[in-house]
Scaffold this motif. Structure first.
Motif, PDB file in Angstrom:
ATOM      1  N   ARG A  36       0.825  -1.193   0.000  1.00  0.00           N
ATOM      2  CA  ARG A  36       0.000   0.000   0.000  1.00  0.00           C
ATOM      3  C   ARG A  36       0.867   1.254   0.000  1.00  0.00           C
ATOM      4  NH1 ARG A  36      -4.593  -0.233   4.431  1.00  0.00           N
ATOM      5  NH2 ARG A  36      -5.309   1.502   3.140  1.00  0.00           N
ATOM      6  N   ARG A  39       1.380   6.737   4.144  1.00  0.00           N
ATOM      7  CA  ARG A  39       0.525   7.841   4.578  1.00  0.00           C
ATOM      8  C   ARG A  39       1.187   9.170   4.231  1.00  0.00           C
ATOM      9  NH1 ARG A  39      -0.706   4.368   9.326  1.00  0.00           N
ATOM     10  NH2 ARG A  39      -2.854   3.660   9.040  1.00  0.00           N
ATOM     11  N   THR A 118      -4.856   9.682   7.690  1.00  0.00           N
ATOM     12  CA  THR A 118      -5.066   8.415   6.994  1.00  0.00           C
ATOM     13  C   THR A 118      -4.889   8.559   5.482  1.00  0.00           C
ATOM     14  OG1 THR A 118      -7.459   8.862   6.879  1.00  0.00           O
ATOM     15  CG2 THR A 118      -6.650   7.607   8.773  1.00  0.00           C
ATOM     16  N   ARG A 120      -3.375   8.656   1.760  1.00  0.00           N
ATOM     17  CA  ARG A 120      -2.334   7.909   1.060  1.00  0.00           C
ATOM     18  C   ARG A 120      -2.117   8.398  -0.379  1.00  0.00           C
ATOM     19  NH1 ARG A 120      -0.693   3.423   3.878  1.00  0.00           N
ATOM     20  NH2 ARG A 120      -2.033   2.776   5.600  1.00  0.00           N
ATOM     21  N   ASP A 191      -7.395   7.373  -0.471  1.00  0.00           N
ATOM     22  CA  ASP A 191      -6.542   6.240  -0.096  1.00  0.00           C
ATOM     23  C   ASP A 191      -5.594   5.815  -1.213  1.00  0.00           C
ATOM     24  OD1 ASP A 191      -8.295   5.129  -1.891  1.00  0.00           O
ATOM     25  OD2 ASP A 191      -9.068   3.590  -0.535  1.00  0.00           O
TER      26      ASP A 191
END
Length: 214
Positions: A36, A39, A118, A120, A191
């Motif tokens: 992923r 952040r 949170t 990204r 995100d």
């Protein structure tokens, strides 16, 4: 007569249990997490800090060197520096609601920081950083400049043509907001994913499930 000796060896503990299943599952989770995007709160704060410092520096210079009503012409009459005390929002809008604009700016700052924890997506971080830096720049004026807390007038200085006088903070807020709207319209999520990509992944997962069921 010699008794028979058994050649059977006792089975080792846990021999019947799958040996590689647990490690495979243990490795799968970290791989998914490391894949992923990181952040982006630090990116948001860096962009906001740079814009806030630039806005504050220029305002201090303008207040110290330019007198109200005596603009400095840069490109003819089209681009000029002109000191204006603005009690309203960006580009001199809502001039009679200074206290409310101060509370709104405070809420924006808190909201952006909470979202950034949170976040990204790098483009979202840039947009939110611009909005945060601009909101902080004008919020400081409203809190610490005359005529008093929550009623302070924002220092504007850049005049272009017929457009209302503005500052770096105003430009950052407007440009950041336009970027965030564009990201939303084109399906870029905070995100780091895209709405179309998520739909394709769900469709592929549904097809795999149907194939296994058949």
């Amino acid at each position: 007569m010699m008794s028979g000796v058994s050649t059977d060896r006792p089975s080792e503990s846990g021999a019947d249990e799958p040996a590689e299943q647990a490690p495979a599952e243990a490795v799968a989770q970290p791989v998914e997490e490391t894949g992923r995007q990181p952040r982006r709160l630090r990116t948001v704060l860096i962009i906001a800090a740079v814009l806030f410092a630039l806005d504050l520096l220029i305002k201090c210079i303008v207040v110290a060197t330019i007198e109200p009503g005596k603009p400095i012409y840069l490109i003819g009459d089209f681009v000029r520096l002109s000191l204006v005390r603005n009690p309203g929002a960006a580009f001199s809008m809502a001039t009679g609601m200074t206290w409310l604009l101060t509370l709104i700016a405070t809420a924006v700052v808190i909201g952006v920081i909470r979202i950034g924890r949170t976040l990204r997506s790098l483009p979202w971080a840039v947009g939110l950083g611009m909005v945060l830096g601009g909101a902080l720049g004008n919020l400081v004026d409203r809190l610490f400049r005359a005529p008093g807390p929550l009623q302070g007038h924002v220092v504007d200085y850049m005049a272009v043509g017929w457009w209302p006088v503005f500052n770096v903070a105003d430009s950052a807020i407007v440009c950041g907001a336009i970027l965030l709207v564009a990201l939303t319209v084109f399906g870029f999520e905070p995100d780091g994913t895209r709405a179309g990509d998520q739909k394709q992944e769900r469709d592929a997962a549904d097809e795999d499930a149907e194939g296994k069921a058949a």
